[in-house]
Design a protein around this motif. Structure first.
Motif, PDB file in Angstrom:
ATOM      1  N   GLY A  21       0.820  -1.206   0.000  1.00 36.37           N
ATOM      2  CA  GLY A  21       0.000   0.000   0.000  1.00 36.37           C
ATOM      3  C   GLY A  21       0.846   1.244   0.000  1.00 36.37           C
ATOM      4  O   GLY A  21       0.537   2.235  -0.653  1.00 36.37           O
ATOM      5  N   ALA A  22       1.971   1.184   0.769  1.00 35.05           N
ATOM      6  CA  ALA A  22       2.852   2.347   0.852  1.00 35.05           C
ATOM      7  C   ALA A  22       3.540   2.599  -0.483  1.00 35.05           C
ATOM      8  O   ALA A  22       3.785   3.731  -0.862  1.00 35.05           O
ATOM      9  CB  ALA A  22       3.889   2.131   1.948  1.00 35.05           C
ATOM     10  N   GLU A  23       3.828   1.511  -1.231  1.00 38.98           N
ATOM     11  CA  GLU A  23       4.533   1.663  -2.495  1.00 38.98           C
ATOM     12  C   GLU A  23       3.627   2.239  -3.585  1.00 38.98           C
ATOM     13  O   GLU A  23       4.101   2.897  -4.501  1.00 38.98           O
ATOM     14  CB  GLU A  23       5.085   0.306  -2.950  1.00 38.98           C
ATOM     15  N   ASN A  24       2.351   1.974  -3.513  1.00 39.33           N
ATOM     16  CA  ASN A  24       1.441   2.432  -4.552  1.00 39.33           C
ATOM     17  C   ASN A  24       0.882   3.801  -4.200  1.00 39.33           C
ATOM     18  O   ASN A  24      -0.082   3.922  -3.453  1.00 39.33           O
ATOM     19  CB  ASN A  24       0.304   1.427  -4.749  1.00 39.33           C
ATOM     20  N   ALA A  25       1.507   4.821  -4.726  1.00 39.91           N
ATOM     21  CA  ALA A  25       1.084   6.191  -4.461  1.00 39.91           C
ATOM     22  C   ALA A  25      -0.162   6.506  -5.269  1.00 39.91           C
ATOM     23  O   ALA A  25      -0.228   6.245  -6.476  1.00 39.91           O
ATOM     24  CB  ALA A  25       2.208   7.155  -4.838  1.00 39.91           C
ATOM     25  N   LYS A  26      -1.156   7.066  -4.626  1.00 35.78           N
ATOM     26  CA  LYS A  26      -2.403   7.414  -5.317  1.00 35.78           C
ATOM     27  C   LYS A  26      -2.182   8.648  -6.192  1.00 35.78           C
ATOM     28  O   LYS A  26      -1.689   9.670  -5.722  1.00 35.78           O
ATOM     29  CB  LYS A  26      -3.507   7.678  -4.296  1.00 35.78           C
ATOM     30  N   VAL A  27      -2.559   8.536  -7.459  1.00 34.53           N
ATOM     31  CA  VAL A  27      -2.465   9.668  -8.386  1.00 34.53           C
ATOM     32  C   VAL A  27      -3.741   9.720  -9.223  1.00 34.53           C
ATOM     33  O   VAL A  27      -4.374   8.690  -9.482  1.00 34.53           O
ATOM     34  CB  VAL A  27      -1.239   9.562  -9.321  1.00 34.53           C
ATOM     35  N   LYS A  28      -4.106  10.925  -9.624  1.00 30.09           N
ATOM     36  CA  LYS A  28      -5.258  11.112 -10.500  1.00 30.09           C
ATOM     37  C   LYS A  28      -4.755  11.499 -11.890  1.00 30.09           C
ATOM     38  O   LYS A  28      -3.905  12.378 -12.022  1.00 30.09           O
ATOM     39  CB  LYS A  28      -6.187  12.191  -9.946  1.00 30.09           C
ATOM     40  N   VAL A  29      -5.311  10.829 -12.889  1.00 34.62           N
ATOM     41  CA  VAL A  29      -4.849  11.002 -14.271  1.00 34.62           C
ATOM     42  C   VAL A  29      -6.022  11.448 -15.142  1.00 34.62           C
ATOM     43  O   VAL A  29      -7.038  10.745 -15.232  1.00 34.62           O
ATOM     44  CB  VAL A  29      -4.261   9.692 -14.830  1.00 34.62           C
ATOM     45  N   GLY A  30      -5.887  12.594 -15.785  1.00 35.18           N
ATOM     46  CA  GLY A  30      -6.949  13.087 -16.647  1.00 35.18           C
ATOM     47  C   GLY A  30      -6.939  12.412 -18.009  1.00 35.18           C
ATOM     48  O   GLY A  30      -5.886  12.067 -18.542  1.00 35.18           O
ATOM     49  N   PHE A  31      -8.138  12.214 -18.561  1.00 37.89           N
ATOM     50  CA  PHE A  31      -8.235  11.653 -19.912  1.00 37.89           C
ATOM     51  C   PHE A  31      -9.470  12.204 -20.610  1.00 37.89           C
ATOM     52  O   PHE A  31     -10.394  12.724 -19.983  1.00 37.89           O
ATOM     53  CB  PHE A  31      -8.300  10.120 -19.880  1.00 37.89           C
ATOM     54  N   ILE A  32      -9.466  12.117 -21.933  1.00 38.65           N
ATOM     55  CA  ILE A  32     -10.619  12.430 -22.765  1.00 38.65           C
ATOM     56  C   ILE A  32     -11.013  11.141 -23.459  1.00 38.65           C
ATOM     57  O   ILE A  32     -10.154  10.363 -23.889  1.00 38.65           O
ATOM     58  CB  ILE A  32     -10.289  13.540 -23.787  1.00 38.65           C
ATOM     59  N   ALA A  33     -12.291  10.880 -23.576  1.00 44.43           N
ATOM     60  CA  ALA A  33     -12.786   9.596 -24.089  1.00 44.43           C
ATOM     61  C   ALA A  33     -12.619   9.505 -25.601  1.00 44.43           C
ATOM     62  O   ALA A  33     -13.588   9.536 -26.368  1.00 44.43           O
ATOM     63  CB  ALA A  33     -14.236   9.396 -23.693  1.00 44.43           C
ATOM     64  N   LEU A  34     -11.372   9.373 -26.032  1.00 45.56           N
ATOM     65  CA  LEU A  34     -11.029   9.209 -27.443  1.00 45.56           C
ATOM     66  C   LEU A  34     -10.177   7.953 -27.603  1.00 45.56           C
ATOM     67  O   LEU A  34      -9.399   7.605 -26.699  1.00 45.56           O
ATOM     68  CB  LEU A  34     -10.232  10.415 -27.944  1.00 45.56           C
ATOM     69  N   PRO A  35     -10.288   7.255 -28.734  1.00 43.77           N
ATOM     70  CA  PRO A  35      -9.457   6.060 -28.940  1.00 43.77           C
ATOM     71  C   PRO A  35      -7.961   6.348 -28.799  1.00 43.77           C
ATOM     72  O   PRO A  35      -7.205   5.488 -28.373  1.00 43.77           O
ATOM     73  CB  PRO A  35      -9.804   5.638 -30.374  1.00 43.77           C
ATOM     74  N   SER A  36      -7.542   7.565 -29.149  1.00 44.96           N
ATOM     75  CA  SER A  36      -6.125   7.904 -29.080  1.00 44.96           C
ATOM     76  C   SER A  36      -5.591   7.959 -27.655  1.00 44.96           C
ATOM     77  O   SER A  36      -4.382   8.001 -27.445  1.00 44.96           O
ATOM     78  CB  SER A  36      -5.876   9.250 -29.771  1.00 44.96           C
ATOM     79  N   HIS A  37      -6.486   7.959 -26.656  1.00 43.09           N
ATOM     80  CA  HIS A  37      -6.057   7.937 -25.258  1.00 43.09           C
ATOM     81  C   HIS A  37      -5.943   6.504 -24.732  1.00 43.09           C
ATOM     82  O   HIS A  37      -5.733   6.293 -23.536  1.00 43.09           O
ATOM     83  CB  HIS A  37      -7.036   8.728 -24.386  1.00 43.09           C
ATOM     84  N   ALA A  38      -6.065   5.529 -25.627  1.00 45.34           N
ATOM     85  CA  ALA A  38      -6.067   4.124 -25.231  1.00 45.34           C
ATOM     86  C   ALA A  38      -4.863   3.685 -24.397  1.00 45.34           C
ATOM     87  O   ALA A  38      -5.018   2.881 -23.474  1.00 45.34           O
ATOM     88  CB  ALA A  38      -6.213   3.234 -26.463  1.00 45.34           C
TER      89      ALA A  38
END
Length: 327
Positions: A21-38
């Motif tokens: 749990g300590a190793e997995n740092a919580k991060v928020k990642v923005g995305f747009i619902a486009l195939p290119s963000h796959a």
């Protein structure tokens, strides 16, 4: 003795859980619902981010500008979006954002953005990029990647276009269908659909005008880049693994049908979610575009874009493009 062993194993398991749990740092990642963000979706679904010690939460956005603002405010940690006037103006206002990797790129050997004429304009004589002179060219917003692509095509053809800001892709599609605009650019999934519906006709490819164009980039806040550079490296490695899988499955088509289907299913969790599985699969595969191997950033092209935004007076001359980019 057995009781002690069980107690020891229980404590050891608890310690391992705490360590993980300590190793997995919580991060928020923005995305747009486009195939290119796959690649972003695959990095999450296949555990590539987790394997790099990141507990990533993917946060949807409707537009690149809103994502950039969220990075600057600290509401999200990482984003994937096009280089735009909005992003660069945030950087120009102070140490707000930094670009640290590459994502979508134009390459002549693979599908990319398509130059489209409305069916009405095509029938009236708009058959090639040279015929765009004086024509109404749909973009999302002033300072967007659409505006940049249109301007570069016009410059190379020695013509002038009339940009028309319509804000969203559905609005652009409707305007093409109604003949209210003459031309635009679109990612291949949208272009194929609009052509099939009789709303538009393909008249060129953006890659013919902008080879190696760095369309989208990985970015973060200046604070994170300074205080936690290791998290940037971890994110980039995770994203790069997603990009490698995406390119292999949908661009190079070097995987089996079963593997491709599994990749498409993972992407469908985020893209075309309102469409049936078969229809979504068709659109996702039609929308495949090359993503930079190893999430490599084409620094020279990004600096070229920054200079164009300066020349167009869309961002301040004082913006230091080199300071915006971090390794």
């Amino acid at each position: 003795m057995l009781m002690l062993r069980r107690s020891f194993l229980a404590v050891a398991a608890a310690l391992c859980a705490l360590t993980a749990g300590a190793e997995n740092a919580k991060v928020k990642v923005g995305f747009i619902a486009l195939p290119s963000h796959a690649p972003n979706f695959l990095a999450k679904e296949r555990g590539f981010y987790a394997g790099e010690g990141l507990d990533a939460e993917l946060v949807p956005f409707q537009a690149a500008q809103a994502m950039a603002v969220a990075i600057a405010s600290g509401d999200i940690d990482f984003g994937v979006t096009a280089v735009s006037g909005g992003l660069l103006n945030l950087a120009a206002r102070g140490d707000s954002v930094r670009i640290f990797g590459g994502a979508l790129t134009e390459a002549k050997d693979t599908p990319g953005h398509v130059l489209l004429a409305s069916k009405a304009a095509f029938d009236a004589g708009l058959k090639s990029p040279k015929d765009l002179d004086g024509k109404r060219f749909a973009i999302t917003t002033q300072g967007s990647s659409f505006a940049y692509m249109g301007a570069q095509i016009a410059r190379q053809e020695g013509i002038a276009i009339k940009p028309m800001a319509l804000n969203t892709m559905p609005a652009i599609a409707a305007a093409l269908q109604a003949g209210k605009v003459d031309a635009t650019v679109a990612q291949p999934a949208f272009a194929a659909d609009w052509v099939a519906q009789g709303a538009a006709v393909e008249i060129g490819r953006v890659a013919d005008f902008l080879p190696d164009y760095q369309v989208t980039v990985l970015f973060t806040s200046a604070k994170r880049a300074q205080d936690n550079p290791q998290s940037l490296a971890a994110f980039r490695r995770g994203f790069a693994k997603g990009a490698a899988l995406y390119n292999a499955a949908l661009v190079d088509k070097s995987l089996s049908e079963t593997e491709v289907a599994a990749v498409v299913a993972d992407v469908h969790r985020y893209v075309f979610v309102d469409k049936p599985e078969a229809e979504a699969a068709r659109l996702i595969q039609a929308g495949a575009m090359r993503v930079s191997p190893d999430a490599a950033l084409n620094r020279a092209d990004v600096l070229k874009q920054v200079q164009w935004f300066k020349d167009e007076k869309l961002v301040p001359d004082a913006l230091d493009g080199n300071a915006l980019l971090v390794d």
